[in-house]
Enzyme design. Sequence first.
Site, PDB file in Angstrom:
ATOM      1  N   HIS A 101       1.041  -0.739   0.343  1.00  0.00           N
ATOM      2  CA  HIS A 101       0.555   0.108   0.178  1.00  0.00           C
ATOM      3  C   HIS A 101       1.065   1.630   0.418  1.00  0.00           C
ATOM      4  O   HIS A 101       1.203   2.144   1.482  1.00  0.00           O
ATOM      5  CB  HIS A 101      -1.530   0.028   1.351  1.00  0.00           C
ATOM      6  CG  HIS A 101      -1.801   1.056   1.151  1.00  0.00           C
ATOM      7  ND1 HIS A 101      -3.133   1.006   2.582  1.00  0.00           N
ATOM      8  CD2 HIS A 101      -2.593   1.437   0.452  1.00  0.00           C
ATOM      9  CE1 HIS A 101      -3.485   2.227   2.071  1.00  0.00           C
ATOM     10  NE2 HIS A 101      -3.407   2.159   0.858  1.00  0.00           N
ATOM     11  N   CYS A 115      -3.890   9.461   4.745  1.00  0.00           N
ATOM     12  CA  CYS A 115      -2.186   9.682   5.624  1.00  0.00           C
ATOM     13  C   CYS A 115      -1.646  10.231   4.756  1.00  0.00           C
ATOM     14  O   CYS A 115      -0.418  10.816   4.927  1.00  0.00           O
ATOM     15  CB  CYS A 115      -2.127   8.596   6.696  1.00  0.00           C
ATOM     16  SG  CYS A 115      -3.389   7.644   7.458  1.00  0.00           S
TER      17      CYS A 115
HETATM   18  P1  GTP Z   1      -5.763   6.952   1.241  1.00  0.00           P
HETATM   19  O1  GTP Z   1      -6.486   6.798  -0.910  1.00  0.00           O
HETATM   20  O2  GTP Z   1      -7.318   6.581   1.473  1.00  0.00           O
HETATM   21  O3  GTP Z   1      -4.973   5.792   0.435  1.00  0.00           O
HETATM   22  O4  GTP Z   1      -5.596   8.412   1.152  1.00  0.00           O
HETATM   23  P2  GTP Z   1      -3.945   9.160   0.793  1.00  0.00           P
HETATM   24  O5  GTP Z   1      -2.751   8.114   1.617  1.00  0.00           O
HETATM   25  O6  GTP Z   1      -3.539   8.835   0.233  1.00  0.00           O
HETATM   26  O7  GTP Z   1      -4.362  10.129   1.709  1.00  0.00           O
HETATM   27  P3  GTP Z   1      -4.186  12.283   1.316  1.00  0.00           P
HETATM   28  O8  GTP Z   1      -3.071  12.360   0.548  1.00  0.00           O
HETATM   29  O9  GTP Z   1      -5.643  11.591   0.318  1.00  0.00           O
HETATM   30  O10 GTP Z   1      -4.676  12.603   2.307  1.00  0.00           O
HETATM   31  C1  GTP Z   1      -5.605  12.256   3.105  1.00  0.00           C
HETATM   32  C2  GTP Z   1      -5.993  14.055   3.980  1.00  0.00           C
HETATM   33  O11 GTP Z   1      -4.676  14.281   4.240  1.00  0.00           O
HETATM   34  C3  GTP Z   1      -5.779  14.869   3.397  1.00  0.00           C
HETATM   35  O12 GTP Z   1      -7.218  16.009   3.993  1.00  0.00           O
HETATM   36  C4  GTP Z   1      -4.653  16.069   3.287  1.00  0.00           C
HETATM   37  O13 GTP Z   1      -5.064  16.909   3.221  1.00  0.00           O
HETATM   38  C5  GTP Z   1      -4.219  14.890   4.396  1.00  0.00           C
HETATM   39  N1  GTP Z   1      -2.458  15.182   3.873  1.00  0.00           N
HETATM   40  C6  GTP Z   1      -1.513  14.792   3.701  1.00  0.00           C
HETATM   41  N2  GTP Z   1      -0.015  15.073   3.331  1.00  0.00           N
HETATM   42  C7  GTP Z   1      -0.298  15.815   4.753  1.00  0.00           C
HETATM   43  C8  GTP Z   1       0.836  16.683   5.704  1.00  0.00           C
HETATM   44  O14 GTP Z   1       2.057  16.787   4.962  1.00  0.00           O
HETATM   45  N3  GTP Z   1       0.290  17.523   6.290  1.00  0.00           N
HETATM   46  C9  GTP Z   1      -0.872  17.461   6.509  1.00  0.00           C
HETATM   47  N4  GTP Z   1      -1.662  18.179   7.855  1.00  0.00           N
HETATM   48  N5  GTP Z   1      -2.002  16.877   6.360  1.00  0.00           N
HETATM   49  C10 GTP Z   1      -1.830  16.548   5.069  1.00  0.00           C
HETATM   50  C1  SPV Z   2      -8.223   3.545   0.709  1.00  0.00           C
HETATM   51  O1  SPV Z   2      -8.997   3.476   2.262  1.00  0.00           O
HETATM   52  O2  SPV Z   2      -6.795   3.177   1.566  1.00  0.00           O
HETATM   53  C2  SPV Z   2      -8.483   4.024  -0.293  1.00  0.00           C
HETATM   54  C3  SPV Z   2     -10.289   3.923  -0.311  1.00  0.00           C
HETATM   55  O3  SPV Z   2      -7.444   4.166  -1.145  1.00  0.00           O
HETATM   56  S1  SPV Z   2     -10.264   3.107  -1.564  1.00  0.00           S
HETATM   57  O4  SPV Z   2     -10.155   2.426  -2.784  1.00  0.00           O
HETATM   58  O5  SPV Z   2     -11.788   2.932  -0.464  1.00  0.00           O
HETATM   59  O6  SPV Z   2      -9.754   1.733  -0.715  1.00  0.00           O
HETATM   60 MN    MN Z   3      -5.038   3.869  -0.360  1.00  0.00          MN
END
Ligand code: GTP
Ligand code: SPV
Ligand code: MN
Length: 590
Positions: free
Chosen positions: A228, A252
């Site tokens: 992941h 995250c």
């Molecule tokens: P999935 O698609 O669920 O796997 O999520 P992801 O790991 O790709 O997370 P994503 O980059 O979409 O970020 C999720 C949330 O974390 C968002 O609301 C961002 O604004 C916040 N975020 C990401 N990077 C940072 C950072 O460096 N600092 C802070 N404070 N928030 C962050």
């Molecule tokens: C996650 O939850 O880690 C995602 C979104 O990337 S989903 O495709 O719904 O699992």
């Molecule tokens: Mn994901």
Amino acid sequence: MALTKNRAVLAWIDKQIELTQPEQVVWIDGTEEQLEALRVQACSTGELHKLNQEKLPGCYLHRSDPHDVARVEGRTFICCKKKENAGPTNNWMDPDEMYAKLHALYRGSMQGKTMYVIPYSMGVVGSPFAKYGFELTDSIYVVLNMAIMTRVGQSVLDALGDSDDFIKGLHAKADLNPEERYIVQFPEDNTIMSINSGYGGNVLQGKKCFALRIASYLGEQEGWMAEHMLILGVQNPQGEVRYISGAFPSACGKTNLAMLIPPEGYQKDGWKAWCVGDDIAWIRVGEDGRLWAMNPECGFFGVAPGTNADSNPNALASTQQGTIFTNVALNLEDNTVWWEKMDHNPPKNALDWLGNPWNADTASTHAAHPNSRFTAPAKNCPCISPEFENPHGVPLSAIIFGGRRARTAPLVYQSRDWQHGVFVGSIMASETTAAATGAVGVVRRDPMAMLPFCGYHMGDYWHHWLNMGDKIEHKPKIFNVNWFRTDEEGHFMWPGFGDNLRVLEWILKRAFDEVDAKETEIGYLPYPEDINVKDLDISDQVLESLLSVDQALWKQEAANIREFYQGFNGKVPKELWEELTKLEQNLEQA
Ligand code: GTP
Ligand code: SPV
Ligand code: MN
């Protein structure tokens, strides 16, 4: 009409037709004409809403059932013959029992409906590392999302030929009853079945079901890894591109880090960042003894709220055409979309994610669901890597783990070696987010960000990580980061987003032995002066605090890890117990 003569495929599909009894069967050939006809049809039934085509060409909005807005970990199963092979972190049921239960639910569930047959590829079609699958579904939304997230259509069938090496996936929305919702992986049968959901990771089977749960199992059997992880290339002023992969739990920061824009000062100096992937990495040892990572997807299913021109302009740009938005707000002023923190100009005349009138001046609820998403083609991304389609992927110099921790975890630290790095990954913990149903903000252990996605026993998965280390001649260095430390008032102490490059710079210097570090109880930490904070408004005191190890908290942490490890029925590798003991001793002696 069937688009293949592959007997194994046809025989399996016939059985699913007999079970679900669709009125008709439509094969997805991957042509734009066919996809466009499906969009038109989905708009006519309200499944999709066509957005402002001048501002957002090719973009649509979808609202899922209000009780179907996130992954459902409690209803996700790994069904292998022996319960012990699923391990204590997965739900398990005997495969025969589960098939019987599911067959009863699927029986006749497509009566009066169309079954779409989606042939899809994870990875570039024809690549030696690509894997092929089918998703049979009664949802046009699923077809259109899969067509963005994966490579679909005739080319996949041609590449598969008459091989029986494919993943068999069946999805039915049925009546969306949350009580009868099941997301089930049968790793020993290459089979995925999901029912009673129409949302995201539950039903876009190429993603979490195949590319992580089934693929992690295949990886263990075949000697590679499905993780992941985002994949990012960092180009320094000398023009060298060095690659990093990073595992952070859902919501995250993977998409954000993957599309990072360097701070202005860095840009002036010639730094660039290239996105290879934002969620999943398939990783192998190359002939050159390095670790190579490829992104099996070709789209982004990204978190919408918080995405804006400051935080992630590349993600925002990726969503400006050919994108499906799910559960965001509809701005009625100009038939576009809106979500929390998109801009400082929330609409006064909108429909919220439920379709109810919403006015920023009077609203007391979110306009967009916290787990609302965009499905955007990767090719839209302004910083997509030139290596994105390279079937071999990119060579990794560093692997980072990270989570959302208000305390305990410092901004960054480096493991002492591969074994210690595996330990660092195994003890990851993070506050839960809206990506899965359940409480938000509770700290839980999420090893390698794979807790909801590992298709077999987590203890065996850690063994596999250790074994992989023995096979990699030039091992990437392993790090842990935490962008989410907060101060007494609950404010983030580190600016995050583009400024995370300041930490990546240190990580890559460490990976190439270009900078010293301080040895601590938990691993190597940066000397504060080695983190470039030029142009940043951050005090020495805050930086020092971000780069410190709190003894008392870490002693609690170690005790908690011991308890966590004890829940694995004796399957935690002895190497990881050794690392835990070392940590405890280091903390004792400090
Ligand atoms: P999935 O698609 O669920 O796997 O999520 P992801 O790991 O790709 O997370 P994503 O980059 O979409 O970020 C999720 C949330 O974390 C968002 O609301 C961002 O604004 C916040 N975020 C990401 N990077 C940072 C950072 O460096 N600092 C802070 N404070 N928030 C962050
Ligand atoms: C996650 O939850 O880690 C995602 C979104 O990337 S989903 O495709 O719904 O699992
Ligand atoms: Mn994901």
